[in-house]
Design an enzyme around this catalytic site. Structure first.
Site, PDB file in Angstrom:
ATOM      1  N   ARG A 154       1.075  -0.844  -0.284  1.00 31.45           N
ATOM      2  CA  ARG A 154       0.142  -0.248   0.141  1.00 31.45           C
ATOM      3  C   ARG A 154       0.881   1.184  -0.023  1.00 31.45           C
ATOM      4  O   ARG A 154       1.682   1.434   0.279  1.00 31.45           O
ATOM      5  CB  ARG A 154      -0.635  -0.021   1.256  1.00 31.45           C
ATOM      6  CG  ARG A 154      -1.500   1.134   1.712  1.00 31.45           C
ATOM      7  CD  ARG A 154      -3.241   1.533   0.697  1.00 31.45           C
ATOM      8  NE  ARG A 154      -3.690   2.039   0.333  1.00 31.45           N
ATOM      9  CZ  ARG A 154      -4.701   2.524   1.926  1.00 31.45           C
ATOM     10  NH1 ARG A 154      -5.030   1.670   2.006  1.00 31.45           N
ATOM     11  NH2 ARG A 154      -5.840   2.964   2.168  1.00 31.45           N
ATOM     12  N   ARG A 198      -5.880   1.471  -4.193  1.00 32.67           N
ATOM     13  CA  ARG A 198      -5.069   0.482  -3.573  1.00 32.67           C
ATOM     14  C   ARG A 198      -4.459  -0.835  -3.214  1.00 32.67           C
ATOM     15  O   ARG A 198      -5.707  -2.086  -4.008  1.00 32.67           O
ATOM     16  CB  ARG A 198      -5.315   1.012  -1.989  1.00 32.67           C
ATOM     17  CG  ARG A 198      -6.821   0.303  -1.369  1.00 32.67           C
ATOM     18  CD  ARG A 198      -7.929   0.520  -2.165  1.00 32.67           C
ATOM     19  NE  ARG A 198      -7.771   2.504  -2.182  1.00 32.67           N
ATOM     20  CZ  ARG A 198      -8.156   3.027  -1.036  1.00 32.67           C
ATOM     21  NH1 ARG A 198      -9.054   2.372   0.328  1.00 32.67           N
ATOM     22  NH2 ARG A 198      -8.743   4.155  -0.950  1.00 32.67           N
TER      23      ARG A 198
HETATM   24  C1  X6L Z   1     -20.123  11.004  -2.676  1.00 35.26           C
HETATM   25  C2  X6L Z   1     -18.655  10.920  -1.854  1.00 35.26           C
HETATM   26  C3  X6L Z   1     -20.713   9.101  -2.298  1.00 35.26           C
HETATM   27  C4  X6L Z   1     -17.665  10.117  -1.303  1.00 35.26           C
HETATM   28  C5  X6L Z   1     -19.470   8.251  -1.887  1.00 35.26           C
HETATM   29  C6  X6L Z   1     -17.968   6.624  -0.462  1.00 35.26           C
HETATM   30  C7  X6L Z   1     -16.110   7.779  -0.559  1.00 35.26           C
HETATM   31  C8  X6L Z   1     -16.687   5.260  -0.035  1.00 35.26           C
HETATM   32  C9  X6L Z   1     -15.392   8.042   0.041  1.00 35.26           C
HETATM   33  C10 X6L Z   1     -18.148   8.728  -1.260  1.00 35.26           C
HETATM   34  C11 X6L Z   1     -17.061   7.758  -0.908  1.00 35.26           C
HETATM   35  C12 X6L Z   1     -15.651   6.244   0.606  1.00 35.26           C
HETATM   36  C13 X6L Z   1     -13.608   1.527  -1.538  1.00 35.26           C
HETATM   37  C14 X6L Z   1     -14.375   1.523  -2.459  1.00 35.26           C
HETATM   38  C15 X6L Z   1     -13.198   3.292  -1.137  1.00 35.26           C
HETATM   39  C16 X6L Z   1     -13.723  -0.546  -0.996  1.00 35.26           C
HETATM   40  C17 X6L Z   1     -15.827  -0.513  -3.009  1.00 35.26           C
HETATM   41  C18 X6L Z   1     -14.529   5.147   0.357  1.00 35.26           C
HETATM   42  C19 X6L Z   1     -12.818   4.531  -0.157  1.00 35.26           C
HETATM   43  N1  X6L Z   1     -13.120   2.305  -1.170  1.00 35.26           N
HETATM   44  N2  X6L Z   1     -15.456   0.894  -3.173  1.00 35.26           N
HETATM   45  N3  X6L Z   1     -13.735   2.926  -2.697  1.00 35.26           N
HETATM   46  N4  X6L Z   1     -14.345  -0.856  -2.238  1.00 35.26           N
HETATM   47  N5  X6L Z   1     -16.658  -1.106  -3.593  1.00 35.26           N
HETATM   48  O1  X6L Z   1     -13.348  -0.990  -0.330  1.00 35.26           O
HETATM   49  O2  X6L Z   1     -15.096   3.807   0.747  1.00 35.26           O
HETATM   50  S1  X6L Z   1     -12.122   4.817  -0.932  1.00 35.26           S
HETATM   51 MG    MG Z   2     -11.821   1.378   3.180  1.00 33.97          MG
HETATM   52 MG    MG Z   3      -8.823   2.269   4.934  1.00 33.86          MG
END
Ligand code: X6L
Ligand code: MG
Ligand code: MG
Length: 161
Positions: A84, A94
């Protein structure tokens, strides 16, 4: 004295399934951490920054004698050990993400750590795997995993065969 904690796992670069298997084994091998249960792995559409590859997500339950802060450091060190790189891009791709979701029934909110993870209730990629191993668990201040999962849309998330 030991505490049960729930940890979310994910990644979307390279062979994530193999890496998650290895990361779970590495955590289990650490002094003060024993893995009690692991979920299935799911292919999930990317949230946040949507122009990136699909993720593979899972969850584990552990028993730990580590204080929450030391557990967090162990998770971050394991992320680094599996490639990472935190380059400042907030929601980018990541190799390995290890999120401390709950630590016993504790509520922690300081500059380093917020537990339970504040966005669990909205995220199918967290709740689906959690429901495999802890459907009846009550997330402190949030509710039961099964009920939280029943309230959200999980489409696009599919178990790996
Ligand atoms: C609007 C703005 C709606 C931001 C949602 C949701 C941002 C989740 C970051 C969001 C928003 C995250 C994963 C991911 C990420 C994961 C999947 C986060 C951090 N990590 N998508 N996106 N799985 N499917 O582990 O969770 S970045
Ligand atoms: Mg996460
Ligand atoms: Mg995390």
């Amino acid at each position: 004295m030991s505490v049960r904690a729930l940890i979310g796992l994910g990644g979307n670069l390279g062979d994530v399934r193999e890496r998650l298997d290895a990361a779970i084994a590495a955590l289990d091998a650490l002094p003060g951490i024993a893995v009690l249960a692991r979920s299935r792995l799911y292919r999930t559409p990317p949230w946040g920054q949507t122009a990136q590859p699909d993720f593979v997500n899972g969850a584990i339950a552990i028993e730990t004698t580590l204080p929450a802060r030391d557990l967090l450091e162990a998770l971050l060190a394991t992320e680094r050990a599996f490639g990472r790189i935190r380059d400042g891009e907030r929601w980018g791709p990541r190799t390995l993400d290890l999120d401390l979701l709950t630590y016993g029934d504790e509520l922690i909110d300081d500059e380093r750590l917020t537990v339970p993870h504040p966005r669990i209730a909205e995220r199918a990629f967290v709740l689906l795997p959690l429901a495999d191993i802890a459907a009846d668990a009550v997330l402190p201040g949030m509710g039961r995993v099964r009920d939280l999962l029943g309230a959200i849309d999980t489409h696009g998330c599919t178990p790996l065969s």
